[in-house]
Scaffold this active site. Structure first.
Site, PDB file in Angstrom:
ATOM      1  N   CYS A 252      -5.037  22.811   5.149  1.00  0.00           N
ATOM      2  CA  CYS A 252      -3.654  23.124   5.518  1.00  0.00           C
ATOM      3  C   CYS A 252      -2.660  22.541   4.513  1.00  0.00           C
ATOM      4  O   CYS A 252      -3.026  21.806   3.597  1.00  0.00           O
ATOM      5  CB  CYS A 252      -3.362  22.589   6.914  1.00  0.00           C
ATOM      6  SG  CYS A 252      -3.320  20.785   6.980  1.00  0.00           S
TER       7      CYS A 252
ATOM      8  N   ARG B 175     -11.688  11.587   0.640  1.00  0.00           N
ATOM      9  CA  ARG B 175     -11.733  12.368  -0.597  1.00  0.00           C
ATOM     10  C   ARG B 175     -12.387  11.612  -1.752  1.00  0.00           C
ATOM     11  O   ARG B 175     -12.597  12.153  -2.812  1.00  0.00           O
ATOM     12  CB  ARG B 175     -10.308  12.794  -0.943  1.00  0.00           C
ATOM     13  CG  ARG B 175     -10.202  13.873  -1.999  1.00  0.00           C
ATOM     14  CD  ARG B 175      -8.910  14.609  -1.836  1.00  0.00           C
ATOM     15  NE  ARG B 175      -8.510  15.326  -3.019  1.00  0.00           N
ATOM     16  CZ  ARG B 175      -7.535  14.939  -3.840  1.00  0.00           C
ATOM     17  NH1 ARG B 175      -6.867  13.824  -3.625  1.00  0.00           N
ATOM     18  NH2 ARG B 175      -7.226  15.676  -4.880  1.00  0.00           N
TER      19      ARG B 175
ATOM     20  N   HIS C 275       0.712  21.474  -2.226  1.00  0.00           N
ATOM     21  CA  HIS C 275       0.795  20.984  -3.609  1.00  0.00           C
ATOM     22  C   HIS C 275       2.214  21.176  -4.124  1.00  0.00           C
ATOM     23  O   HIS C 275       2.804  20.289  -4.718  1.00  0.00           O
ATOM     24  CB  HIS C 275      -0.136  21.782  -4.540  1.00  0.00           C
ATOM     25  CG  HIS C 275      -1.576  21.766  -4.145  1.00  0.00           C
ATOM     26  ND1 HIS C 275      -2.430  22.795  -4.434  1.00  0.00           N
ATOM     27  CD2 HIS C 275      -2.317  20.843  -3.500  1.00  0.00           C
ATOM     28  CE1 HIS C 275      -3.637  22.505  -3.979  1.00  0.00           C
ATOM     29  NE2 HIS C 275      -3.590  21.332  -3.403  1.00  0.00           N
TER      30      HIS C 275
HETATM   31 FE1  CFM Z   1      -7.347  20.742  -8.013  1.00  0.00          FE
HETATM   32 FE2  CFM Z   1      -9.469  21.445  -7.014  1.00  0.00          FE
HETATM   33 FE3  CFM Z   1      -7.314  20.841  -5.511  1.00  0.00          FE
HETATM   34 FE4  CFM Z   1      -8.681  18.910  -6.938  1.00  0.00          FE
HETATM   35 FE5  CFM Z   1     -10.136  18.255  -4.693  1.00  0.00          FE
HETATM   36 FE6  CFM Z   1     -10.927  20.794  -4.798  1.00  0.00          FE
HETATM   37 FE7  CFM Z   1      -8.795  20.232  -3.297  1.00  0.00          FE
HETATM   38 MO1  CFM Z   1     -11.147  19.445  -2.622  1.00  0.00          MO
HETATM   39  S1  CFM Z   1      -9.369  20.044  -8.552  1.00  0.00           S
HETATM   40  S2  CFM Z   1      -6.597  19.250  -6.618  1.00  0.00           S
HETATM   41  S3  CFM Z   1      -9.605  17.011  -6.410  1.00  0.00           S
HETATM   42  S4  CFM Z   1      -7.677  22.480  -6.750  1.00  0.00           S
HETATM   43  S5  CFM Z   1     -12.052  19.018  -4.628  1.00  0.00           S
HETATM   44  S6  CFM Z   1     -11.360  22.226  -6.495  1.00  0.00           S
HETATM   45  S7  CFM Z   1     -10.346  21.529  -2.912  1.00  0.00           S
HETATM   46  S8  CFM Z   1      -9.213  18.253  -2.802  1.00  0.00           S
HETATM   47  S9  CFM Z   1      -6.737  20.920  -3.388  1.00  0.00           S
HETATM   48  C1  HCA Z   2      -8.820  19.221   1.579  1.00  0.00           C
HETATM   49  C2  HCA Z   2      -9.601  18.113   0.905  1.00  0.00           C
HETATM   50  C3  HCA Z   2     -10.938  18.536   0.403  1.00  0.00           C
HETATM   51  C4  HCA Z   2     -11.902  18.847   1.524  1.00  0.00           C
HETATM   52  C5  HCA Z   2     -13.307  18.866   1.074  1.00  0.00           C
HETATM   53  C6  HCA Z   2     -14.359  19.481   1.924  1.00  0.00           C
HETATM   54  C7  HCA Z   2     -11.485  17.383  -0.464  1.00  0.00           C
HETATM   55  O1  HCA Z   2      -8.945  20.387   1.229  1.00  0.00           O
HETATM   56  O2  HCA Z   2      -8.078  18.902   2.455  1.00  0.00           O
HETATM   57  O3  HCA Z   2     -14.131  20.446   2.632  1.00  0.00           O
HETATM   58  O4  HCA Z   2     -15.474  18.970   1.817  1.00  0.00           O
HETATM   59  O5  HCA Z   2     -11.801  17.594  -1.604  1.00  0.00           O
HETATM   60  O6  HCA Z   2     -11.577  16.267   0.060  1.00  0.00           O
HETATM   61  O7  HCA Z   2     -10.797  19.670  -0.426  1.00  0.00           O
END
Ligand code: CFM
Ligand code: HCA
Length: 538
Positions: free
Chosen positions: A60, A94, A192
């Site tokens: 979300c 995370r 973001h």
């Molecule tokens: Fe960039 Fe990602 Fe994301 Fe990320 Fe992550 Fe991710 Fe995420 Mo999980 S590199 S910031 S550190 S888009 S792993 S592939 S989904 S938290 S919003």
């Molecule tokens: C997020 C965080 C997440 C979740 C990872 C997962 C992460 O999207 O809120 O589903 O295992 O990297 O911690 O992407």
């Protein structure tokens, strides 16, 4: 391992065959073949609302704002305004690592929340929020406090921005709020954008004490998962490059405040931080380039791009020397492992950048990615330079005012002239260059956006990869299907995987996983006892 030729159109048909017509029509637009380096990039449907009823892996807006972008900053108190669940379930999940040194603040181990209850929902939670900010200040004396709203806050209309303003005045530190209710937008991507706007508005460029260093950069979109940023810092330091700030793994408020002294912004995760990159270019004249420190060769390439940007022979030589020092360990490990991984296959479904970045690492092991996709990326992440991002302030960002361009941005960094930028382009450094996933993947590979649970199971059944990479929601289902599953979000217990040391860690972990028979030997009780029940659409 699949050996017969892959017909992606047939697979796509099979994937959507059992769906109701309307659903199938919509999902078909989110499934395209790779372009294999060709110029013809098919258009993919992305960043649209998930079809209700389909089990998505998306998160979300609150997750994107608090959990992803601002959460990893270590000396901002990140305070969740809402019932306790949102704060609790985004607490330390995370694996964004921190190292505060002997004197630094580190609030990462804490979970700050106003813990709203029924009374606050009925009568309003603003008083409770002021009290929580005061309590956090009294206990920790942070340099900044950031507030995040959860769904009920938007519904009852608490004015978190007014509370933040009042408390900033009262306490004399930076206090700002993010209207990042979970229901805004279609995924964490909206979060973001909100976080980017607020960091830009309240922190970046608020300290004009110059930063020393011959080659100064920031890394945008690096969150130090499993210690990735530590490895990147090690390499940059060896090269003599000054890293002012990392957005936002292990970052400090002070480093954000002086980030505008960078000569160059390097963008690791384009999806989550492109807005800051664009805004810093507009406001302070700092150009940005894409980098990728996932994969030994990708790391070497990124270092060379940075060095080329600075057009300084000393730096170019130093970077070559560092690469030459680091590569023997890579080559020795690949020589040992590659005979066991060559020709194996993988699938990757992760967030908004890793399903692209990690393809380099699989390539170094001689492995092919059969199918990949993002959860919430936009078309520019898939289609690369074919779709230029439109940076505009969207409805979710109601608090950002028109950016004021610094009249004298050159006092922060010597900007390059358009002619110099053209000359760099000829050398292979294109400012604002980014490649998409579709161009990178071969024509017999499939790209699927916002893959559903049903499609996940089906594609594994059809293409039978040797390993599947995704997140915690998929993990146990995949393992029960007899397949090794690697979490590419938090790396399970592994990492770092970035840079040179990270690449070696990755080769070893993947070798162990694809060559272990353990998952294929396990059977779920219903597979042993049968008959298996199969769900069907009616
Ligand atoms: Fe960039 Fe990602 Fe994301 Fe990320 Fe992550 Fe991710 Fe995420 Mo999980 S590199 S910031 S550190 S888009 S792993 S592939 S989904 S938290 S919003
Ligand atoms: C997020 C965080 C997440 C979740 C990872 C997962 C992460 O999207 O809120 O589903 O295992 O990297 O911690 O992407």
């Amino acid at each position: 391992m699949s050996s017969k030729p892959i017909n992606v159109e047939e697979i796509k048909k099979e994937l959507i065959a059992k769906m109701p017509t309307k659903v199938a029509r919509k999902r078909a637009k989110a499934i395209v073949p790779g372009a294999g380096g060709g110029e013809e990039i098919p258009e993919i449907q992305a960043n649209v609302r998930t079809i209700p009823g389909i089990i998505t892996q998306r998160g979300c807006t609150y997750a994107g704002c608090k959990g992803v972008v601002l959460g990893p900053s270590r000396d901002i108190v990140n305070l969740t305004h809402g019932p306790i669940g949102c704060g609790f379930y985004s607490w330390l999940t995370r694996r964004n690592e921190t190292d505060a040194g002997p004197d630094g603040d580190n609030f990462i181990p804490y979970c700050f929340s106003t813990d709203m209850t029924e009374h606050d929902i009925v009568f309003g939670g603003m008083k409770k929020l002021s009290a929580a900010i005061q309590e956090a200040y009294d206990n920790f004396h942070p340099k900044a406090i950031s507030v995040f709203s959860t769904c009920p806050v938007g519904l009852i209309g608490d004015d978190i921005h007014a509370v933040a303003r009042q408390m900033q005045e009262k306490l004399g530190i930076t206090v700002f709020a993010n209207s990042c209710e979970g229901y805004r937008g279609v995924s964490q991507s909206a979060g973001h954008h909100i976080a980017n706007n607020q960091i830009m508005k309240h922190i970046i460029g608020t300290n004009d004490t110059p930063v020393e260093g011959k080659y100064k950069i920031n890394i945008l979109g690096e969150y130090n998962i499993g210690g990735d940023a530590f490895e990147i810092e090690r390499i940059l330091e060896k090269c003599g490059i000054t890293l002012i700030s990392t957005f936002s793994g292990n970052s400090t408020v002070e480093s954000f405040r002086r980030a505008h002294f960078a000569d160059l912004n390097t963008v690791m995760c384009h999806r989550s931080l492109n807005y800051v990159a664009e805004m810093m270019e507009t406001k302070f004249g700092i150009p940005w380039i894409k980098v990728n420190f996932i994969g030994a060769h990708a790391t070497a390439k990124s270092l060379r791009r940075i060095a080329t940007y600075f057009e300084d022979q000393d730096l170019i030589d130093k970077v070559e020397q560092v690469i030459a020092e680091e590569m023997p360990a890579i080559e020795a490990t690949i020589k040992d492992i590659r005979p066991r991984t060559e020709g194996k296959t993988a699938m990757m479904f992760v967030g908004g950048s890793r399903a692209h970045h990690y393809q380099e690492l699989f390539g170094e092991l001689g492995m092919k990615v059969l199918c990949a996709g993002y959860e919430f990326a936009h078309r520019d992440d898939y289609e690369g330079r074919h779709v230029l991002p439109k940076i505009k302030v969207d409805a979710d960002s109601r608090n950002i005012e028109e950016l004021e361009v610094e009249k004298d941005a050159t006092r922060y960094n010597p900007r390059k002239t358009p002619e110099q930028l053209e000359a760099l382009k000829a050398k292979g450094v294109e400012v604002k260059d980014y490649d998409g996933m579709i161009g990178q993947m071969s024509k017999d590979a499939l790209i699927i956006d916002d893959i559903s649970q049903y499609e996940t199971e089906k594609i594994i059944e059809i293409m039978k990869p040797d390993i599947f990479c995704a997140g915690i929601k998929e993990k146990y289902i995949i393992q029960k299907m007899g397949m090794p599953m690697k979490q590419l979000h938090n790396y399970d217990i592994g990492g770092p995987y970035a840079g040179f040391v990270g690449a070696v860690n990755w080769y070893r972990d993947i070798d162990r996983m694809v060559n272990s028979k353990i998952w294929a030997l396990t059977k779920a009780p219903w597979q042993m006892e049968g008959p298996e029940l199969e769900a069907s659409y009616v």
